[in-house]
Write a protein that holds these residues in place. Structure first.
Motif, PDB file in Angstrom:
ATOM      1  N   LYS A 730     -44.223  39.240   0.705  1.00 42.71           N
ATOM      2  CA  LYS A 730     -43.890  37.940   0.124  1.00 42.71           C
ATOM      3  C   LYS A 730     -42.944  37.210   1.064  1.00 42.71           C
ATOM      4  N   THR A 731     -42.945  35.891   0.984  1.00 39.74           N
ATOM      5  CA  THR A 731     -42.070  35.073   1.826  1.00 39.74           C
ATOM      6  C   THR A 731     -41.227  34.161   0.950  1.00 39.74           C
ATOM      7  N   SER A 732     -40.172  33.627   1.553  1.00 39.85           N
ATOM      8  CA  SER A 732     -39.280  32.704   0.838  1.00 39.85           C
ATOM      9  C   SER A 732     -39.766  31.261   0.882  1.00 39.85           C
ATOM     10  N   ALA A 752     -47.287  30.906   4.060  1.00 34.50           N
ATOM     11  CA  ALA A 752     -46.022  30.172   3.990  1.00 34.50           C
ATOM     12  C   ALA A 752     -46.198  28.861   4.740  1.00 34.50           C
ATOM     13  N   CYS A 764     -37.297  31.929   7.556  1.00 32.78           N
ATOM     14  CA  CYS A 764     -38.253  32.409   6.552  1.00 32.78           C
ATOM     15  C   CYS A 764     -37.995  33.901   6.343  1.00 32.78           C
ATOM     16  N   THR A 765     -37.634  34.260   5.133  1.00 35.28           N
ATOM     17  CA  THR A 765     -37.368  35.660   4.816  1.00 35.28           C
ATOM     18  C   THR A 765     -38.657  36.303   4.326  1.00 35.28           C
ATOM     19  N   THR A 767     -40.303  39.549   2.815  1.00 32.98           N
ATOM     20  CA  THR A 767     -39.948  40.761   2.073  1.00 32.98           C
ATOM     21  C   THR A 767     -41.153  41.686   2.055  1.00 32.98           C
ATOM     22  N   SER A 816     -36.616  43.693   4.538  1.00 33.75           N
ATOM     23  CA  SER A 816     -36.643  42.242   4.733  1.00 33.75           C
ATOM     24  C   SER A 816     -36.633  41.939   6.228  1.00 33.75           C
ATOM     25  N   THR A 818     -36.188  38.501   8.784  1.00 32.53           N
ATOM     26  CA  THR A 818     -35.875  37.073   8.896  1.00 32.53           C
ATOM     27  C   THR A 818     -36.638  36.510  10.085  1.00 32.53           C
TER      28      THR A 818
END
Length: 1188
Positions: A730-732, A752, A764-765, A767, A816, A818
C-alpha cells in the motif's frame, strides 16, 4: 447328423429310458470304475464332507499288479449322486454301473451310529445289482485327554477291539447286521492313512471286476445270453433266439461287453480287439444301437491311448480381469510324432481323424432310437471334448450343434446343466458368441416360471459370464478402446443384469450396472431412453449410493467402478495460472563463462532434442499451500435440471487438498456453465498430475478421469514449488485510475499518483506487509521507467539500506519504504537567448491525463506584452547593478503539463522457496504529473564588484496563476505575480581555473559545459507559491554561454595588484587627488597557472564615462603620464610576477577611470584552459579617480 428313421426303429416313449443325463462325462470315463461318495447323517458338516470328498477324488488313477505280474492302471471316477435307473444301462455300457460305495458320517452316540449304519446298508441294497464293495467312514467323538491318532479301525464286522484308535475314539459297537468295513477317524485328525484305505478299497473293486471279466471270457460265445438295453426287453419277447441273426447279435453284444470289461480292467489292447470284432459282427446284422456302442468304445479306448492326459478341468474362480480378458481354453496339441508312437505301441488303435469319424457314426446310430437320446447327447459331448483336445474347433462345434437338435424330456435343472455344459465347451473352442447365448439361456431357465426354485444368484452369475461373448467388458475403459458388438443386444443384456442384481437384493450391484450402461452405451441411447434410464438410476441409487470403488462378489469376481463421464458433459478442462504478482519466478544465477561455444549440425540420433514439449505439461508453476484453480465448462445432456454436488479435482503425485463445489445445471439446450474448482497443494517440490474431476449426481459418485474422456490428454502436469512469502503493498498517495504508457502492468498490485510543479519534491511511503506464512528474507526494489537512467535516479530515490535493515520480515509484520519524488524539468526555455534579453516567446497547449487532479489554471488566452530588450553593455559602470531590475511586461505562454509513469518493482522471496531459487514480483504503478512552475527565458553575465564574482542576470517567468516568492540568494527574495516576469541578478563565484586545467586541450563545447555545470551547481533558485504553500527548487542545468560570457564566468589566470602612491587599491574604492598632483601607479601581475604565458602585453588606459552611453578616451588635454603605459613581456613563468610603474598628472578636475588590461596575441599560449585566438584580461572593476 440325426436320422429320419429314429422314430421308426425306436419304441414308444413309455419304454424305460435313461432319465438322468451325465453331461460331465469324458471318453476316459469308459475305462473308469464308478464309485459313489455319499454324505449320510446330520452331524457331519457339509464343509467337512467337501474337504474329504476332494481328498478322496484326487485318487483317480491306481496302479495295480495283476496275477501275471503285469502292472495295470485302473481309473476311478467319483460321483456324489447316481440314479438307480442309470444302473440298468450297465449291460449296454459297463462304465455306467456303480461298482463302489463310500459313505461319510459323524456320530456322537450309539443311536446315531446305528442310524448311520442303517442308511449305509440301505444304500447297498439300492445298488445291490451292480455294487462290488463299500466302505463307511465314521467320525466319532474323542476321549477327553486322548491324543490325536491317524490310525483307523476296520474289520468286516466293525469290531475295533484291540485297535490303537481305542485310545482316542469313544468305543461304540456297530450293529450286527452292518456287514461293511468301517473306517473310524477323528474329524480333527490328519487321517494320514485315508488314502491307503481308499487304494485298498479300489484294489478290492478291481479284483472283483477282474474275476467277472475272466468269467465272461471263458463262456462260449455260441451259448451266451443276449444282452439288452432297458428299452429292448419288450422287443425280443417271443423271438427265435436260435436264428442266425440273433446268435450273431448275442455274439457281437457279448464281444462288445467283454471289450468294456477289459477297458475297465486296464487291458487297452484286448479291449480294442474286442471292440473291433464286435463292430464287425454287429454291422452284419444291422444292430445299430450296439454297433454305435462298439464304435464309441473303440473311440474311447483309442483316445485313452493317444491322449492319456486328457482330463477334467479344475474349476477356477476368476476375477473380472480374467473373465473379461481371458482367451479360449488353450488345448495342448500332442505332436504327430507322439501320437504315432503311442498308436504303434498298441495295435488296432484308431488314428486321430478316425476317432471323430467313428464317433460321428456312433452318434448317427444312436439318433435312430428315441430312447437313446441321452446316450446320444452324452456321446456328442464326449466327442466334442476329444475334438477340443485335438484342437479341431469346427468338429467340436458340429458335435455340440447336434446336442441342440436332440429332443429330450428334461427337467429345468437338467436343461440348465445342458446349456452350461454347451457354454463351457463353446468357450473352450473360442465360440464365445454361442457360449454367451447358451449361458444366457441357462440364466433365464434359472428364473423361468416353470422352475419351482428360482435362483437369481446363478442367473446373475451366468449373465455376467456371458458378457465377453456379447463383446461387453466389465471395465468401461476397455469398452471405450474397442467399440464392437451389437448395441441393442448389449443394452438389453445390461438391463437384464440390472434386474437380476436387484432381485438378488444387491442394490449396489444394480446401481453399478446401471451406471455402466449409461456410461458405455450413452451414444447408442435415444434421448427418451437416456432420460428413463437416468430416472431408474436415481431410483436405484436411493437404495444404495453408487461409489467409484470396485465391488467384490462372493465368488471372487471383481466389478470395476463405472463413472458417469457423460453426465454432465465436460467441454473444456483448463488449468489456471496464478495471478501475475503471485507467480513464482526463477532467480537467475549469474552466468559463468564455460568456454567457447561449439556448434555442430550433428544431432547424434536424438529426436527428443528437437521435439516440442508435451501438451499436458503446463508452462507455469503452482506454489505449495496456496490456492489453485481449474476451470471446467459443463453442459447437462438431460431434459431436466441436474444437480452436481461434491465436485473435486482428481490428482496424483504431490499431496493435494481439493475443495468441493456444487452446481445446478440447466436442462439440455442451455449454454454450457463455467465451473471453477479450487484446491491447495500440500507438498513441495514435485510434479502434480491432474487426472480429472469427481462428481456426485443422480446418486452416483463418479471419478471422471481425462484419459477416459474424448478430446483430452491423459492428464495435465504442473510443477509445485516450495512455499513462498506473500506481500500486500500500500502507498500513502491516492491511486491512479488508468495506466497509459506501460503494457507490462500484470504485476501491478496498487498504484499511486501525484501532481508536482517543476522542482517540487514529495515523499511516498510504501508499506509492505507480509500476509503469508513464510518469512521474507530477500527484498529487492527497482524502478522501471522510460526515462534516462540519470534523470530517473534524480526523480525517484529511496534508501536501500533502510529497507534491508527491516529484514527478515515475519508473517503479519510490515516494513515501510520512503520513496522520494522530485519533479525534474527544464527551467530554461529552449528558445531563450543567452546574448541579449529579448522577448522570449514559447507556447504550447496544456495537456495532461484526465485522471489526475491538475494544478494548472489554463486560461484560453496568451499573454503578449512588450519588453525592453537591451540590457548588456561591456563597458557598463557600477551603477548598472545597483538594484534588482523588474520587467513587468515579459510575454509568456503557459507551458504544458507532462506525465511521467513508472513501476516500482518489488522482488521478494524467503523460506523454502528461496532455497529452491524462486521469488515473486509485484509492482506499484506510479503516475507523476509535472506542472511548469517557472522558466528562465533570457540570461546574461555581467562583471561584479570583485574579480572573484560575476552577476548572472536572469529573466524569470512565473508560469502559475499564484503569486510566487523567488529566493535567488540566501538573503534576497522577490515576489512575482501569476503569469508575470521579472529580472534578477544572481551573484556567482567565478569558475576557478582548477576546473578548467585538465591537462588536455579543451574543445569549446567542453569549456562551455564545465562553466555551465559550475553555474548550475552554485545558483540556488528557490520558489514558494504563497497560495498553496508549495515550495520547490529551480535548476539552471543546461544553460548555454557565449564566449564573452565565458570570459566573465571563468577566473582570470592573472592575479592583479594595483598600488597608487604606495597604497593598494581595493575593489569599489575611489582614489581622490588634487589637480596637478602626481600619482605614482604601480601594477603587479602574477601568473597563477602552472604553464608559461608568452608574449603578454600589459597596458594602462585612462578614460571618462559620462554614464549616458558616452565614453571619452581622448585625454591628451586632461592629463599627462610619465613612463610608458604599455609593457611587453615575452614570458611569464608559472607563479612568476611582472611589475610595471608609471606616473600620471591630472590637469583638470573630474571623474576619471583607469582601465588596466593584459592581452595575448593569437597562438601565443598553449594553455588548455585559455583560448588560442588571443585574449584580454582586465583588472575589474576599473579604478575610479576623483580629481578635485
Amino acid at each position: 447328423m440325426r436320422s429320419s428313421v429314429s422314430y421308426i426303429l425306436s419304441s414308444s416313449t413309455s419304454e424305460p429310458n435313461m432319465s438322468h443325463p451325465d453331461y460331465e462325462q469324458y471318453s476316459h470315463d469308459h475305462a473308469a470304475l464308478l464309485v459313489l461318495i455319499r454324505h449320510i447323517g446330520s452331524q457331519l458338516k457339509p464343509k467337512t464332507f467337501v474337504k474329504f470328498y476332494d481328498r478322496i477324488s484326487k485318487l483317480t488313477s491306481v496302479r495295480i499288479t495283476d496275477s501275471t505280474g503285469n502292472v495295470r492302471t485302473i481309473l476311478v471316477r467319483y460321483v456324489k449322486e447316481h440314479p438307480v435307473e442309470n444302473n440298468d444301462w450297465g449291460d449296454f455300457q459297463t462304465h455306467r454301473r456303480l461298482l463302489g460305495l463310500i459313505s461319510l458320517g459323524k456320530y456322537d452316540s450309539q443311536q446315531e451310529l446305528n442310524e448311520i449304519c442303517r442308511v449305509h446298508e440301505s444304500l447297498k441294497v439300492k445298488y445291490t445289482s451292480t455294487l462290488f464293495d463299500s466302505r463307511c467312514i465314521l467320525f466319532g467323538p474323542t476321549k477327553e485327554g486322548g491324543s490325536s491318532s491317524d490310525t483307523s479301525t476296520s474289520s468286516p464286522n466293525s469290531d475295533s477291539s484291540g485297535s490303537p484308535a481305542e485310545q482316542t475314539i469313544e468305543k461304540f459297537t456297530t450293529p450286527s447286521n452292518f456287514k461293511t468295513r468301517g473306517l473310524f477317524y477323528d474329524e480333527a485328525a490328519p487321517c494320514s492313512d485315508l488314502e491307503t484305505q481308499i487304494v485298498e478299497f479300489i484294489n478290492s473293486l478291481f479284483w472283483v471286476l477282474e474275476s467277472k471279466r475272466l468269467e465272461r471270457s471263458r463262456e462260449k460265445l455260441e451259448r451266451v445270453s443276449l444282452l439288452l438295453a432297458p428299452f429292448e426287453k419288450k422287443d425280443f419277447v417271443g423271438l427265435d433266439m436260435e436264428s442266425r441273426n440273433n446268435k450273431k447279435k448275442c455274439t457281437g453284444r457279448m464281444t462288445k461287453h467283454l471289450g468294456d470289461l477289459c477297458l475297465q480292467a486296464g487291458l487297452l489292447a484286448e479291449s480294442l480287439t474286442y471292440y473291433g470284432n464286435a463292430a464287425d459282427t454287429l454291422k452284419t446284422v444291422n444292430d445299430w444301437l450296439w454297433l454305435g456302442a462298439a464304435y464309441e468304445g473303440l473311440c474311447a479306448a483309442s483316445a485313452l491311448v493317444l491322449y492319456p492326459e486328457m482330463q477334467r478341468s479344475v474349476p477356477l474362480q476368476r476375477n473380472a480381469s480374467l473373465q473379461e480378458g481371458s482367451s479360449p481354453k488353450k488345448t495342448v496339441v500332442v505332436s504327430s510324432i507322439d501320437v504315432g508312437a503311442r498308436k504303434a505301441s498298441i495295435p488296432n488303435t484308431l488314428a486321430p481323424e478316425d476317432i471323430s469319424k467313428r464317433y460321428r457314426e456312433a452318434i448317427i446310430h444312436y439318433s435312430k432310437y428315441q430312447n437313446a437320446g441321452i446316450v446320444e447327447t452324452e456321446a456328442s459331448f464326449k466327442a466334442a471334448r476329444i475334438a477340443v483336445e485335438q484342437n479341431h474347433s469346427l468338429q467340436a462345434a458340429s458335435f455340440l450343434q447336434n446336442v441342440v437338435y436332440i429332443n429330450l424330456t428334461l427337467s429345468e435343472q437338467e436343461k440348465i446343466q445342458r446349456f452350461e455344459t454347451l457354454a463351457e465347451l463353446y468357450t473352450q473352442i473360442g465360440f464365445t458368441r454361442k457360449a454367451a447365448f447358451c449361458q444366457r439361456l441357462a440364466a433365464t431357465r434359472y428364473v423361468s416360471p416353470q422352475n419351482p426354485a428360482p435362483n437369481w444368484n446363478r442367473c446373475y452369475n451366468l449373465m455376467l459370464q456371458s458378457l465377453p461373448g456379447h463383446r461387453l467388458s466389465l471395465d468401461p475403459a476397455e469398452m471405450r478402446e474397442v467399440e464392437q458388438g451389437w448395441p441393442v443386444l448389449q443394452i438389453q443384456l445390461l438391463q437384464e443384469l440390472v434386474v437380476a442384481a436387484k432381485r438378488m437384493g444387491h442394490s449396489a450391484l444394480a446401481t453399478r450396472h446401471m451406471t455402466f450402461l449409461l456410461q458405455t452405451m450413452w451414444s447408442h441411447l435415444t434421448p427418451t431412453e437416456q432420460k428413463e434410464l437416468c430416472i431408474q438410476l436415481q431410483a436405484l441409487s436411493s437404495q444404495c449410493e453408487g461409489s467409484p470403488v470396485p465391488l467384490v462378489l462372493d465368488n471372487g469376481i471383481v466389478i470395476p467402478p463405472a463413472n458417469l463421464t457423460n453426465i454432465p458433459l465436460c467441454h473444456s478442462y483448463v488449468l489456471r495460472n496464478l495471478q501475475p504478482h503471485l507467480q513464482p519466478r526463477k532467480i537467475q544465477a549469474v552466468k559463468q563463462d564455460t568456454g567457447p561455444f561449439l556448434f555442430t549440425p550433428i544431432h547424434f540420433g536424438s529426436l527428443d532434442r528437437r521435439s516440442t514439449g508435451s501438451q499436458s505439461k503446463m508452462g507455469f508453476l503452482w506454489v505449495e499451500n496456496e490456492p489453485c484453480e481449474v476451470t471446467l465448462k459443463l453442459s447437462n445432456p438431460l431434459p431436466f435440471e441436474l444437480k452436481v454436488s461434491d465436485m473435486r479435482l482428481l490428482t496424483s503425485g504431490v499431496v493435494f487438498e481439493s475443495l468441493p463445489e456444487t452446481v445446478v445445471l440447466s436442462p439440455s439446450g442451455s449454454p454450457p456453465s463455467v465451473i471453477t474448482l479450487h484446491g491447495t497443494p500440500r507438498e513441495s517440490e514435485g510434479q502434480l498430475q491432474l487426472q480429472g474431476y469427481s462428481t456426485h449426481t443422480l446418486g452416483v459418485k463418479s471419478n471422471c478421469r481425462l484419459r477416459h474422456m474424448a478430446g483430452f490428454p491423459p492428464h495435465y502436469e504442473v510443477e509445485i514449488v516450495p512455499s513462498l512469502p506473500l506481500l500486500d503493498v500500500k502507498t500513502s498517495l491516492p491511486q491512479s485510475s488508468t495506466f497509459s504508457s506501460f503494457h507490462d502492468y500484470e504485476n501491478v498490485v496498487t498504484s499511486a499518483s501525484v501532481s508536482l510543479h517543476h522542482g517540487e519534491s514529495a515523499e511516498c511511503t510504501v508499506t509492505i506487509t507480509n500476509i503469508g506464512h513464510v518469512d521474507v528474507e530477500m527484498l529487492e526494489i527497482t524502478m522501471q521507467t522510460v526515462l534516462e537512467p540519470g534523470l530517473q535516479e534524480q526523480m525517484f530515490t529511496w534508501s536501500k539500506e533502510n529497507l534491508l535493515s527491516q529484514l527478515p520480515l515475519k508473517p503479519g509484520c510490515a516494513a515501510s519504504l520512503t520513496l522520494y519524488l522530485y519533479a525534474a524539468g527544464s527551467f530554461l526555455v529552449p528558445g531563450g537567448t543567452a546574448n541579449e534579453f529579448s522577448s522570449g516567446v514559447f507556447s504550447s497547449s496544456i495537456s495532461g491525463p484526465g485522471s489526475l487532479p491538475s494544478r494548472l489554471n489554463s486560461p484560453s488566452s496568451s499573454f503578449h506584452r512588450n519588453v525592453n530588450s537591451s540590457f548588456r553593455s561591456s563597458n557598463s559602470g557600477h551603477s548598472s547593478m545597483s538594484a534588482t531590475l523588474q520587467l513587468p511586461q515579459l510575454p509568456i505562454n503557459q507551458q504544458a503539463a507532462a506525465v511521467v509513469e513508472g513501476q516500482l518493482q518489488i522482488r521478494y522471496s524467503g523460506g523454502p522457496g528461496l532455497q529452491a531459487a524462486y521469488c515473486r514480483c509485484c509492482s506499484v504503478f506510479l503516475t507523476m504529473e509535472t506542472v511548469p512552475s517557472l522558466h528562465v527565458t533570457n540570461w546574461d553575465v555581467l562583471p561584479a564588484e570583485t574579480n572573484t564574482q560575476f552577476y548572472l542576470v536572469l529573466d524569470v517567468a512565473n508560469l502559475t496563476s499564484q503569486e510566487m516568492e523567488l529566493q535567488y540568494t540566501p538573503s534576497k527574495t522577490m515576489l512575482i505575480e501569476g503569469h508575470e516576469s521579472c529580472r534578477v541578478p544572481v551573484p556567482v563565484k567565478r569558475c576557478p581555473l582548477s576546473k578548467l586545467d585538465t591537462g588536455e586541450n579543451l574543445a569549446s563545447g567542453d569549456l562551455d559545459r564545465i562553466c555551465s555545470e559550475h553555474i548550475a551547481n552554485l545558483v540556488d533558485l528557490r520558489w514558494h507559491l504563497l497560495g498553496t504553500d508549495t515550495r520547490g527548487k529551480a535548476s539552471l542545468k543546461g544553460i548555454t554561454l557565449t564566449n564573452d560570457m565565458l570570459d566573465e564566468v571563468r577566473m582570470s589566470p592573472l592575479l592583479w595588484e594595483v598600488v597608487i602612491n604606495e597604497d593598494a587599491v581595493r575593489p569599489q574604492e575611489e582614489v581622490t587627488c588634487e589637480a596637478g598632483d602626481c600619482l605614482e601607479l604601480k601594477i603587479l601581475v602574477t601568473n597563477s597557472l602552472d604553464k608559461v604565458l608568452n608574449h603578454l602585453s600589459l597596458s594602462v588606459q585612462f578614460y571618462q564615462d559620462y554614464e549616458n552611453g558616452t565614453v571619452n578616451y581622448r585625454m591628451e588635454t586632461r592629463l599627462a603620464t610619465t613612463g610608458t603605459t604599455k609593457k611587453i613581456m615575452e614570458e611569464l613563468e608559472p607563479q612568476g610576477r611582472a611589475q610595471h610603474e608609471c606616473n600620471v598628472i591630472f590637469f583638470t578636475p573630474g571623474q576619471y577611470k583607469i582601465d588596466i588590461q593584459c592581452s595575448s596575441p593569437d597562438n601565443a599560449t598553449t594553455v588548455p584552459c585559455l583560448p588560442s585566438n588571443g585574449h584580454v584580461w582586465r583588472f575589474t572593476p576599473p579604478v575610479n579617480v576623483l580629481v578635485n
